[in-house]
Write a protein that holds these residues in place. Sequence first.
Motif, short mmCIF file in Angstrom:
data_model
loop_
_atom_site.label_atom_id
_atom_site.label_comp_id
_atom_site.label_asym_id
_atom_site.label_seq_id
_atom_site.Cartn_x
_atom_site.Cartn_y
_atom_site.Cartn_z
N ASN A 124 8.14 0.29 6.31
CA ASN A 124 7.21 -0.83 6.19
C ASN A 124 6.90 -1.43 7.55
N ARG A 127 4.54 0.79 9.65
CA ARG A 127 3.18 0.79 9.10
C ARG A 127 2.49 -0.56 9.34
N LEU A 128 3.22 -1.63 9.08
CA LEU A 128 2.63 -2.96 9.30
C LEU A 128 2.34 -3.21 10.78
N TYR A 153 -1.91 -3.17 3.55
CA TYR A 153 -0.76 -2.36 3.17
C TYR A 153 -0.39 -2.58 1.70
#
Length: 185
Positions: A124, A127-128, A153
């Motif tokens: 996470n 990706r964030l 997301y």
Amino acid sequence: MVKESTRLSAQDWARAALKAIADGGLAAVAVEPLARTLGVTKGSFYAHYRNRDELITAALAQWAQGHGEEGLTEFAAIADPARRLRELLTVVVQSVQPLAPSVHLSLLGDRSDPRVRDAVRQVNRARLDLLARTYRELGLSPDRATSRARVAYAAILGLAHLAQTDPDAPDSAALADEAAAVFLL
């Protein structure tokens, strides 16, 4: 039928464990069924891992590596942030297939396990971070970029969730175009 001559690597076992996790969470990772699926004996497993927990740890590390920062290097290298975002959204949304199991979503059911929590947090975060950086480069303030990244997301994860339960999900190419229209500035 067991193929005794089959030589599997530790990564082969980890990939098989990830498929089992996608299909049924951590509880689905069991040595004997994996060996049957891979067409080998349990001895092949023990040549690489001491126990199931070690396999789960290796599988989660492999998933986090391939779906976190390292898995995003191709997108991070795209200099134009608009193109980066469009390509990222397109690839991610097009990979969402109706009724397809998801390691990420399956792991959420096991989020009380610290290994799972760490792996999901790592993926996470990567990706964030990439999404937020992209939105900053597109001109949003740091706070708005972070918020926009979270919403984008969440939408992607939501599409993956819907696809797991909806055999009539819309065409992924059309969804990718819609995602790009919504999440590009």
